[in-house]
Design a protein around this motif. Structure first.
Motif, PDB file in Angstrom:
ATOM      1  N   GLU A 100       0.719  -5.928  -2.663  1.00  0.00           N
ATOM      2  CA  GLU A 100       1.529  -5.697  -3.009  1.00  0.00           C
ATOM      3  C   GLU A 100       2.952  -6.852  -3.130  1.00  0.00           C
ATOM      4  O   GLU A 100       2.579  -7.755  -1.933  1.00  0.00           O
ATOM      5  CB  GLU A 100       1.896  -4.083  -2.092  1.00  0.00           C
ATOM      6  N   THR A 113       2.980  -1.524  -5.685  1.00  0.00           N
ATOM      7  CA  THR A 113       1.559  -1.761  -5.350  1.00  0.00           C
ATOM      8  C   THR A 113       0.175  -1.833  -6.524  1.00  0.00           C
ATOM      9  O   THR A 113       1.241  -2.034  -7.355  1.00  0.00           O
ATOM     10  CB  THR A 113       1.287  -0.989  -4.500  1.00  0.00           C
ATOM     11  N   GLU A 114      -0.581  -1.909  -6.476  1.00  0.00           N
ATOM     12  CA  GLU A 114      -1.691  -1.830  -7.425  1.00  0.00           C
ATOM     13  C   GLU A 114      -0.864  -0.753  -8.432  1.00  0.00           C
ATOM     14  O   GLU A 114      -0.526   0.129  -8.334  1.00  0.00           O
ATOM     15  CB  GLU A 114      -3.258  -1.387  -7.056  1.00  0.00           C
ATOM     16  N   SER A 132       3.163  -8.228   3.027  1.00  0.00           N
ATOM     17  CA  SER A 132       2.188  -7.739   4.092  1.00  0.00           C
ATOM     18  C   SER A 132       1.522  -8.491   4.306  1.00  0.00           C
ATOM     19  O   SER A 132       1.621 -10.108   4.603  1.00  0.00           O
ATOM     20  CB  SER A 132       1.692  -6.881   2.109  1.00  0.00           C
ATOM     21  N   ALA A 136      -1.502 -11.601  -1.801  1.00  0.00           N
ATOM     22  CA  ALA A 136      -1.242 -10.025  -3.857  1.00  0.00           C
ATOM     23  C   ALA A 136      -1.501 -11.459  -4.932  1.00  0.00           C
ATOM     24  O   ALA A 136      -1.107 -12.518  -5.272  1.00  0.00           O
ATOM     25  CB  ALA A 136       0.701 -10.337  -3.835  1.00  0.00           C
TER      26      ALA A 136
END
Length: 275
Positions: A100, A113-114, A132, A136
């Motif tokens: 993320e 996010t994804e 995070s 990422a």
């Protein structure tokens, strides 16, 4: 369609016992960069980015991509940039394939996010951070925006593909569908970044031959792709570049869905002078 997956490279280097033969192809009409090429040794770095490396998939180059560049960015925890884009005329699209990121635009933070997608118009004042505890990874597609008198520059937006219903291609019984982040009728946009999905056994049943340049990154599954005069096997993690008018077709080999992130240039007059 809820069980989406997103392939992302993690680097490393192959052992000395591995054979040299691979699937990489570079021709005047198309190129295939297989996922096995995306090792540590071919990564790059950018000014004013911390804790970040990238794989360059395409760049404007004689005999190669003409309209866009595409990177896979890998940002470590705490990494990112307060000056990510140095070209004020460049528009950008971000698509997250792992972990993320937080993109701050005009003082407002947006978490991706994804499956998260961001469009950033030229001249945007944005920053990016991985807040995070895991790396990422995201695609960054860049294009010199072609302004047109009488058309406004499109605004920035942030969405996730999971919240967008794919549009089925006519007469395919839903076996071939496109997830569109931008309304095709919105002529302010001069590039489209979409996700194309084929169910197992689905096909592009004719050799598409058209003016749009393409960049295709396989997110999921495998297929046999017709590129110019060749049939090429591709799988999750592979990248394909197709120049304008390169004939193309596809057969999704299964056993699961075949999905790819697609770039193409759209909605502008053809330039009448080279360069």
């Amino acid at each position: 369609m809820t069980d989406r997956t997103y392939y992302a490279p993690t680097g490393g280097n192959p052992p000395q016992t591995q054979l040299l033969t691979g699937r990489a192809v570079f021709t005047e009409a198309y190129a295939v960069i297989p996922r096995g090429v995306m090792m540590d040794i071919v990564t790059s770095y950018l000014p004013f980015w911390e804790g970040t490396r990238l794989w360059v998939l395409s760049r404007p180059l004689s005999g190669f991509a003409e309209t866009f560049s595409q990177y896979i960015m890998e940002v470590q925890p705490g990494g990112g940039s307060d000056r990510p884009e140095l070209d004020p005329g460049a528009e950008g699209a971000l698509f997250v394939v792992g972990g993320e990121i937080t993109v701050t635009l005009e003082g407002k933070a947006h978490g991706l996010t994804e499956g998260g997608f961001a469009f950033l118009p030229p001249g945007s004042r944005w920053t990016i951070r991985n807040e995070s505890t895991a790396p990422a990874r995201f695609h960054w597609i860049r294009k010199a925006y072609e302004a047109v008198e009488g058309l406004d520059t499109p605004e920035a937006f942030f969405v996730n593909e999971k919240d967008i219903k794919p549009s089925p291609m006519a007469h395919t019984e839903g076996k071939w569908a496109t997830t569109r982040f931008v309304d095709p009728a919105d002529l302010r946009h001069d590039m489209h970044v979409t996700i194309v999905t084929f169910e197992p056994g689905a096909v592009i049943p004719f050799a598409e031959t058209h003016v749009m340049e393409h960049g295709l990154y396989v997110l999921e599954g495998k297929a046999v792709y017709r590129l110019n005069q060749d049939w090429v096997e591709v799988e999750a993690g592979d990248f394909m570049w197709l120049r304008a008018f390169c004939p193309q077709a596809c057969y999704a080999g299964g056993p699961g869905r075949f999905r790819y992130l697609l770039y193409k240039d759209v909605n502008r007059h053809m330039k009448l002078k080279l360069g």
